[in-house]
Structure formats: structure tokens, C-alpha cells
Motif scaffolding. Structure first.
Motif, PDB file in Angstrom:
ATOM      1  N   ILE A  67      50.230 -30.225   5.616  1.00 22.94           N
ATOM      2  CA  ILE A  67      48.986 -29.524   5.806  1.00 22.94           C
ATOM      3  C   ILE A  67      48.096 -30.213   4.808  1.00 22.94           C
ATOM      4  CG2 ILE A  67      47.962 -27.337   5.486  1.00 22.94           C
ATOM      5  CD1 ILE A  67      50.629 -26.070   5.279  1.00 22.94           C
ATOM      6  N   LEU A  85      43.811 -30.530   4.153  1.00 25.12           N
ATOM      7  CA  LEU A  85      42.552 -29.964   4.480  1.00 25.12           C
ATOM      8  C   LEU A  85      41.231 -30.872   3.856  1.00 25.12           C
ATOM      9  CD1 LEU A  85      43.303 -26.390   3.798  1.00 25.12           C
ATOM     10  CD2 LEU A  85      43.167 -27.620   6.091  1.00 25.12           C
ATOM     11  N   ARG A  93      38.909 -26.126   0.814  1.00 20.61           N
ATOM     12  CA  ARG A  93      40.259 -25.486   0.363  1.00 20.61           C
ATOM     13  C   ARG A  93      39.895 -24.459  -0.527  1.00 20.61           C
ATOM     14  NH1 ARG A  93      42.217 -31.635  -1.666  1.00 20.61           N
ATOM     15  NH2 ARG A  93      42.271 -32.718   0.283  1.00 20.61           N
ATOM     16  N   GLY A  94      40.866 -23.661  -1.029  1.00 22.25           N
ATOM     17  CA  GLY A  94      40.728 -22.471  -1.866  1.00 22.25           C
ATOM     18  C   GLY A  94      40.151 -21.202  -1.083  1.00 22.25           C
ATOM     19  N   ARG A  95      40.401 -21.206   0.358  1.00 23.34           N
ATOM     20  CA  ARG A  95      39.924 -20.060   0.996  1.00 23.34           C
ATOM     21  C   ARG A  95      41.025 -19.375   1.932  1.00 23.34           C
ATOM     22  NH1 ARG A  95      35.318 -22.831   4.839  1.00 23.34           N
ATOM     23  NH2 ARG A  95      36.061 -21.081   6.026  1.00 23.34           N
ATOM     24  N   GLY A  96      42.181 -19.807   1.654  1.00 24.59           N
ATOM     25  CA  GLY A  96      43.386 -19.380   2.500  1.00 24.59           C
ATOM     26  C   GLY A  96      43.774 -20.092   3.645  1.00 24.59           C
ATOM     27  N   ILE A  97      43.033 -21.005   3.966  1.00 29.25           N
ATOM     28  CA  ILE A  97      43.371 -22.013   5.267  1.00 29.25           C
ATOM     29  C   ILE A  97      44.626 -22.358   5.256  1.00 29.25           C
ATOM     30  CG2 ILE A  97      42.214 -23.580   6.676  1.00 29.25           C
ATOM     31  CD1 ILE A  97      39.562 -23.055   5.585  1.00 29.25           C
ATOM     32  N   GLY A  98      44.931 -23.134   4.065  1.00 29.51           N
ATOM     33  CA  GLY A  98      46.215 -23.634   4.008  1.00 29.51           C
ATOM     34  C   GLY A  98      47.357 -22.708   4.156  1.00 29.51           C
ATOM     35  N   THR A  99      47.143 -21.328   3.403  1.00 29.57           N
ATOM     36  CA  THR A  99      48.049 -20.164   3.714  1.00 29.57           C
ATOM     37  C   THR A  99      48.359 -19.822   5.094  1.00 29.57           C
ATOM     38  OG1 THR A  99      47.597 -19.599   1.462  1.00 29.57           O
ATOM     39  CG2 THR A  99      48.699 -18.087   2.682  1.00 29.57           C
ATOM     40  N   SER A 144      58.649 -31.477   2.680  1.00 34.49           N
ATOM     41  CA  SER A 144      57.032 -31.807   2.769  1.00 34.49           C
ATOM     42  C   SER A 144      56.836 -32.951   1.510  1.00 34.49           C
ATOM     43  CB  SER A 144      55.953 -30.752   2.730  1.00 34.49           C
ATOM     44  OG  SER A 144      54.761 -31.352   3.065  1.00 34.49           O
ATOM     45  N   ARG A 199      50.328 -26.583  -6.943  1.00 33.29           N
ATOM     46  CA  ARG A 199      50.182 -24.975  -7.164  1.00 33.29           C
ATOM     47  C   ARG A 199      50.441 -24.227  -5.773  1.00 33.29           C
ATOM     48  NH1 ARG A 199      45.466 -24.726 -10.400  1.00 33.29           N
ATOM     49  NH2 ARG A 199      44.407 -23.929  -8.745  1.00 33.29           N
ATOM     50  N   PHE A 200      49.960 -24.852  -4.482  1.00 38.46           N
ATOM     51  CA  PHE A 200      50.231 -24.254  -3.315  1.00 38.46           C
ATOM     52  C   PHE A 200      51.598 -24.339  -2.830  1.00 38.46           C
ATOM     53  CE2 PHE A 200      50.467 -24.838   1.347  1.00 38.46           C
ATOM     54  CZ  PHE A 200      49.605 -24.116   1.719  1.00 38.46           C
ATOM     55  N   PHE A 201      52.513 -25.312  -3.041  1.00 39.11           N
ATOM     56  CA  PHE A 201      53.826 -25.254  -2.930  1.00 39.11           C
ATOM     57  C   PHE A 201      54.427 -24.224  -3.637  1.00 39.11           C
ATOM     58  CE2 PHE A 201      53.024 -30.054  -1.349  1.00 39.11           C
ATOM     59  CZ  PHE A 201      53.786 -29.938  -0.093  1.00 39.11           C
ATOM     60  N   ARG A 209      53.517 -21.545  -5.310  1.00 37.16           N
ATOM     61  CA  ARG A 209      53.134 -20.542  -4.831  1.00 37.16           C
ATOM     62  C   ARG A 209      53.932 -19.826  -3.689  1.00 37.16           C
ATOM     63  NH1 ARG A 209      48.404 -17.054  -4.557  1.00 37.16           N
ATOM     64  NH2 ARG A 209      47.558 -17.746  -6.344  1.00 37.16           N
TER      65      ARG A 209
HETATM   66  C1  LIG Z   1      47.421 -27.971  -0.499  1.00 40.05           C
HETATM   67  C2  LIG Z   1      46.394 -27.523   0.552  1.00 40.05           C
HETATM   68  C3  LIG Z   1      46.857 -27.640   1.805  1.00 40.05           C
HETATM   69  C4  LIG Z   1      45.987 -26.105   0.179  1.00 40.05           C
HETATM   70  O1  LIG Z   1      44.976 -25.604   1.100  1.00 40.05           O
HETATM   71  P1  LIG Z   1      44.303 -24.242   0.845  1.00 40.05           P
HETATM   72  O2  LIG Z   1      43.556 -23.784   2.072  1.00 40.05           O
HETATM   73  O3  LIG Z   1      43.324 -24.786  -0.337  1.00 40.05           O
HETATM   74  O4  LIG Z   1      44.968 -23.161   0.370  1.00 40.05           O
HETATM   75  P2  LIG Z   1      44.707 -21.753   0.090  1.00 40.05           P
HETATM   76  O5  LIG Z   1      43.261 -21.445  -0.085  1.00 40.05           O
HETATM   77  O6  LIG Z   1      45.474 -20.965   0.953  1.00 40.05           O
HETATM   78  O7  LIG Z   1      45.247 -21.570  -1.448  1.00 40.05           O
HETATM   79  C5  LIG Z   1      44.823 -22.297  -2.367  1.00 40.05           C
HETATM   80  C6  LIG Z   1      44.012 -21.472  -3.587  1.00 40.05           C
HETATM   81  O8  LIG Z   1      42.998 -20.645  -2.917  1.00 40.05           O
HETATM   82  C7  LIG Z   1      43.270 -19.191  -3.066  1.00 40.05           C
HETATM   83  N1  LIG Z   1      42.864 -18.532  -2.156  1.00 40.05           N
HETATM   84  C8  LIG Z   1      41.319 -18.297  -2.312  1.00 40.05           C
HETATM   85  N2  LIG Z   1      40.848 -17.463  -1.088  1.00 40.05           N
HETATM   86  C9  LIG Z   1      41.991 -17.257  -0.503  1.00 40.05           C
HETATM   87  C10 LIG Z   1      42.356 -16.425   0.564  1.00 40.05           C
HETATM   88  N3  LIG Z   1      41.540 -15.911   1.356  1.00 40.05           N
HETATM   89  N4  LIG Z   1      43.704 -16.393   0.962  1.00 40.05           N
HETATM   90  C11 LIG Z   1      44.744 -16.911   0.282  1.00 40.05           C
HETATM   91  N5  LIG Z   1      44.503 -17.846  -0.876  1.00 40.05           N
HETATM   92  C12 LIG Z   1      43.309 -17.820  -1.121  1.00 40.05           C
HETATM   93  C13 LIG Z   1      44.665 -18.820  -3.329  1.00 40.05           C
HETATM   94  O9  LIG Z   1      45.125 -17.876  -4.314  1.00 40.05           O
HETATM   95  C14 LIG Z   1      45.176 -20.299  -4.013  1.00 40.05           C
HETATM   96  O10 LIG Z   1      44.982 -20.303  -5.276  1.00 40.05           O
HETATM   97  P3  LIG Z   1      46.238 -21.133  -6.306  1.00 40.05           P
HETATM   98  O11 LIG Z   1      45.786 -22.645  -6.160  1.00 40.05           O
HETATM   99  O12 LIG Z   1      45.671 -20.630  -7.654  1.00 40.05           O
HETATM  100  O13 LIG Z   1      47.375 -20.937  -5.993  1.00 40.05           O
HETATM  101  C15 LIG Z   1      45.051 -28.400   0.437  1.00 40.05           C
HETATM  102  O14 LIG Z   1      44.789 -28.399  -1.142  1.00 40.05           O
HETATM  103  C16 LIG Z   1      44.918 -29.692   0.613  1.00 40.05           C
HETATM  104  O15 LIG Z   1      44.894 -30.131   1.896  1.00 40.05           O
HETATM  105  N6  LIG Z   1      45.507 -30.728  -0.350  1.00 40.05           N
HETATM  106  C17 LIG Z   1      45.602 -32.092   0.109  1.00 40.05           C
HETATM  107  C18 LIG Z   1      46.973 -32.169   0.935  1.00 40.05           C
HETATM  108  C19 LIG Z   1      48.205 -31.490   0.289  1.00 40.05           C
HETATM  109  O16 LIG Z   1      48.468 -31.912  -0.957  1.00 40.05           O
HETATM  110  N7  LIG Z   1      48.951 -31.001   1.230  1.00 40.05           N
HETATM  111  C20 LIG Z   1      50.116 -30.277   0.550  1.00 40.05           C
HETATM  112  C21 LIG Z   1      50.704 -29.601   1.556  1.00 40.05           C
HETATM  113  S1  LIG Z   1      51.538 -30.340   2.906  1.00 40.05           S
END
Ligand SMILES: CC(C)(COP(=O)(O)OP(=O)(O)OC[C@H]1O[C@@H](n2cnc3c(N)ncnc32)[C@H](O)[C@@H]1OP(=O)(O)O)[C@@H](O)C(=O)NCCC(=O)NCCS
Length: 362
Positions: free
Chosen positions: A98, A100, A105-111, A131, A160-162, A164
Motif C-alpha cells: 500500500i 500513498l 496520508r493520515g486520512r484513513g486511505i491506507g486503512t 509486506s 505505526r500503520f503496520f 496499529r
Molecule cells: C503506510 C501508509 C500506507 C499509511 O497510509 P495512510 O492513509 O496514511 O494511513 P491511515 O490514514 O489509514 O492511518 C495513518 C494515521 O492516520 C490516522 N487517521 C487520520 N484520519 C483517519 C481516518 N479517517 N481513518 C483512519 N485513520 C485516520 C490514523 O489514526 C493513523 O494514525 P497513527 O499513525 O497514529 O497510527 C502510508 O503512510 C504510505 O504510503 N507510506 C509509504 C509506503 C509504506 O510504508 N507502506 C507500508 C504499507 S505496505
């Protein structure tokens, strides 16, 4: 910028016939995102690949299903999601990515992407999700894998993502670089010493496509990569390599404009291939090169064959691609025999990756 996941679309990626086809825009956007994410994480462009170079590895093949999505935010491509499903055996494993763009980032798109990936993995009967991701160094608390080798910063957003989402850190991979422009005196010396120790063996080498006389031996050595390299608690299925698989692997490199060179040690008495080393570079021969597989078959260890094929490979490589500035390689942080060789040759660590695993309840 919206602060939510509204307007987010995870669109199945169309694999085009060519990168110039009418339907290739999403594939090209996926490639750009890939390269931008790696540039942002690593601070350099050495991991970049062109769409044309990447495309052959997305074509259907008999060993793995590749599911991919492009992530769009109000129609703007902002991320990519991938799930690889080995299908050679009755596999329970799935590999995911995943990635982005930093500004979404930080908007829940990764989740949201992870929910999609887990659903698809379950639908294919997979219970082990694995992964890899690079985790740039930063101050603060560390996370260590059970191997006891290496660590990553616990506050890295990817880590942190992994954590969590219930993944465990199982292994650290070291990414090292070798400067192809530095003097080769030490390599020459190590090569001479290894040659003297490797009595009874001779060096052979080729560029893909693999010459017929080496296909069988090369296939056997390739099949030993997943069984012999230290994998900690990361799970891999055994791979069967035959002439067809070698041909497909060669074609993937050639179709992507890659130069793939294999340096091998051959046991003179039996003709058996017993050690090999691969170096590769994309169509841009001024870019970084990549050290791919290296292995010495168990029965032939202890004759400095690892050092021999590595040094011989690098010496030839410098002449073959004189404009490539360096070679990148990845090794498990606990893989002392391989790291000893690389460190002696002059590879220096530049980054660390975590290998992550999550058991999915069926
Ligand atoms: C790791 C990655 C995929 C996370 O994606 P993301 O969209 O930022 O993840 P989320 O927004 O779902 O979660 C990240 C943080 O945002 C917060 N967040 C903000 N709004 C949110 C919402 N509406 N819903 C869920 N989480 C939310 C989460 O609480 C989380 O907080 P934390 O860092 O304290 O745990 C992204 O940072 C990325 O692309 N990194 C580079 C590649 C990588 O490392 N990939 C690893 C996975 S293969």
C-alpha cells in the motif's frame, strides 16, 4: 484537501497491452506514484522504474495472481495497492503493498486499502499477509524483530500503520550500495584470493536469455533461493523452476529492456553449476544497478565461491555498464555469511526495511 476518505476510489488497475495504449493512463499513473513514493522515502531515485520496464512483471503468469488497484482522490491518482497471490501450491500466503503520495496520508486511505486487501486475501483462502517497507531512520524508540538482528524506528508512520493494524515485525533487511566508480583494487585482491581457494571450479557467465546448456543448472539454483536464504518467520512457498520458468523470467527482463547478467561457478569434474550471482539494470544504463540473487549450493559452500562470483560479476559489470554509478543490494540483517562478503567488497548500508506479517482469521 478533504480530511476524510470521501471521494476515494480504489479502482482495479487495467494492465495495458503497451504503455502507449489508449487504456494505459492508469498504469502510467501507478508507475509515477510508485517512483514518487520511493523517492520520498529513500531520498534518491535509484528505485525508479519506467512504466515500460515495469509492465512485463504485471502480465499474467502461471505462478502468481497479481491484483492491483489505483487509488483516486476526486479522480486524482494518489496511491497504489497490490496483492500478490502465489498459485503454484495450495498457498496460504499473500504479499501486499500500500503506497500513498505523502500529501494524502493520515486520512484513513491506507486503512481503507488494507480492508480491501484483507477481503481479497480471504476470498482467495489466504491467512498469511506479508509486506515489506523501508523505514527511514529517526530518533526515538526502536522496534526489533524476534531474530534479534537490526531495528527500525517505532515512530515511522509506515511502522505505526503496520503495528496499529496487527502486523508483527519479523525481520530486518539491510539495503546496501556499492560505488562502481571507486577503485577496484580491493575487489581485484579478493577475486585473486577467491580464485585460488576455488580449486576445481571455473567461472561461466551469460546474459539473459539463458543459454540452453545452463538452463537446468540455473533453474535448480533459482529454486534454492527461497529454501536457503534466511527468512526468519516470513513464509515462502517452495518454487519449482524448470526451463519454462527460466524462459519467462528471462523474457520479463528482456521485454522490460533490462540487462540481466549471471555469473556462475561450475564444478569442472561434473559440469554442475553450484554458485551464481545476478546483476541487472533497466533500460537507462546511467541509472543504478541492482544486485539480484546470489547463492552457493549447500554441498559447495566453504570454497569462497560466493566471493568469487560476486567479485567476478562486479568486475565485468563495470565494463558492461560504465555509466552506472552504483549497485544496490538487499540482505537479511542476520545473514552474516552474505554480509561478510558484501562488507569486505565495499557495500555500505544505506537503509533498512521491515518484513511484516499478519495472520488473518479465516
Ligand atoms: C503506510 C501508509 C500506507 C499509511 O497510509 P495512510 O492513509 O496514511 O494511513 P491511515 O490514514 O489509514 O492511518 C495513518 C494515521 O492516520 C490516522 N487517521 C487520520 N484520519 C483517519 C481516518 N479517517 N481513518 C483512519 N485513520 C485516520 C490514523 O489514526 C493513523 O494514525 P497513527 O499513525 O497514529 O497510527 C502510508 O503512510 C504510505 O504510503 N507510506 C509509504 C509506503 C509504506 O510504508 N507502506 C507500508 C504499507 S505496505
Amino acid at each position: 484537501m478533504s480530511a476524510t476518505r470521501d471521494h476515494i476510489e480504489y479502482r482495479p488497475l487495467v494492465i495495458p497491452e503497451s504503455v502507449d495504449s489508449d487504456d494505459a493512463a492508469d498504469f502510467r499513473a501507478m508507475t509515477d506514484i510508485r517512483n514518487a513514493v520511493y523517492r520520498h522515502t529513500s531520498g534518491h531515485d535509484d528505485h525508479s522504474m519506467s512504466a515500460a520496464e515495469l509492465l512485463p512483471s504485471y502480465r499474467p503468469e502461471p505462478y502468481e495472481i497479481r491484483l492491483s488497484w489505483l487509488v483516486l482522490d476526486d479522480d486524482r491518482p494518489v496511491g497504489r495497492v497490490g496483492l500478490d497471490l502465489p498459485i503454484e501450491t495450495d498457498s496460504r500466503i499473500a504479499y501486499m503493498l500500500i503506497e500513498l503520495l505523502p500529501d494524502v496520508r493520515g486520512r484513513g486511505i491506507g486503512t481503507g486499502a488494507l480492508e480491501l486487501v484483507e477481503r481479497a486475501a480471504r476470498e482467495h483462502g489466504r491467512t498469511v499477509l506479508q509486506s515489506w517497507a523501508e523505514h527511514p531512520d529517526r530518533p526515538g524508540p526502536r522496534l526489533e524483530p524476534p531474530t534479534g538482528f537490526g531495528s527500525i524506528p517505532a515512530d515511522d508512520p509506515g511502522a505505526r500503520f503496520f503495528v496499529r493494524h496487527g502486523f508483527s515485525l519479523e525481520q530486518i533487511d539491510r539495503n546496501s550500495a556499492f560505488d562502481l566508480r571507486a577503485p577496484f583494487d580491493e575487489i581485484d585482491r579478493l577475486f585473486e584470493r577467491a580464485s585460488a581457494a576455488a580449486d576445481g571450479y571455473r567461472l561461466v557467465s551469460w546474459q539473459a536469455p539463458t543459454p540452453p546448456e545452463f538452463v537446468e543448472g540455473y533453474a535448480w539454483m533459482k529454486s534454492r533461493m527461497v529454501t536457503d536464504a534466511p527468512s526468519a518467520a516470513i513464509e515462502y512457498d517452495e518454487e519449482t523452476w524448470d526451463a519454462e520458468r527460466v524462459a519467462r523470467n528471462d523474457a520479463r527482463a528482456i521485454d522490460g529492456g533490462r540487462l540481466l547478467r549471471v555469473t556462475a561457478a561450475q564444478h569442472i569434474a561434473t559440469g554442475e553449476l553450484c554458485a551464481f550471482n545476478e546483476l541487472a539494470i533497466g533500460p537507462d544504463r546511467t541509472a543504478a544497478s541492482h544486485q539480484e540473487d546470489t547463492l552457493v549450493l549447500r554441498e559447495h559452500r566453504g570454497h569462497r565461491l560466493g566471493m568469487l562470483v560476486k567479485c567476478a560479476g562486479l568486475r565485468a559489470w563495470r565494463d558492461l555498464v560504465p555509466a552506472s554509478p552504483r549497485v544496490l543490494t538487499y540482505n537479511a540483517e542476520e545473514n552474516r555469511p552474505m554480509l561478510d562478503i558484501n562488507e569486505a567488497i565495499g557495500f555500505v548500508p544505506i537503509a533498512y526495511e521491515g518484513a511484516w506479517k499478519k495472520i488473518l482469521e479465516p
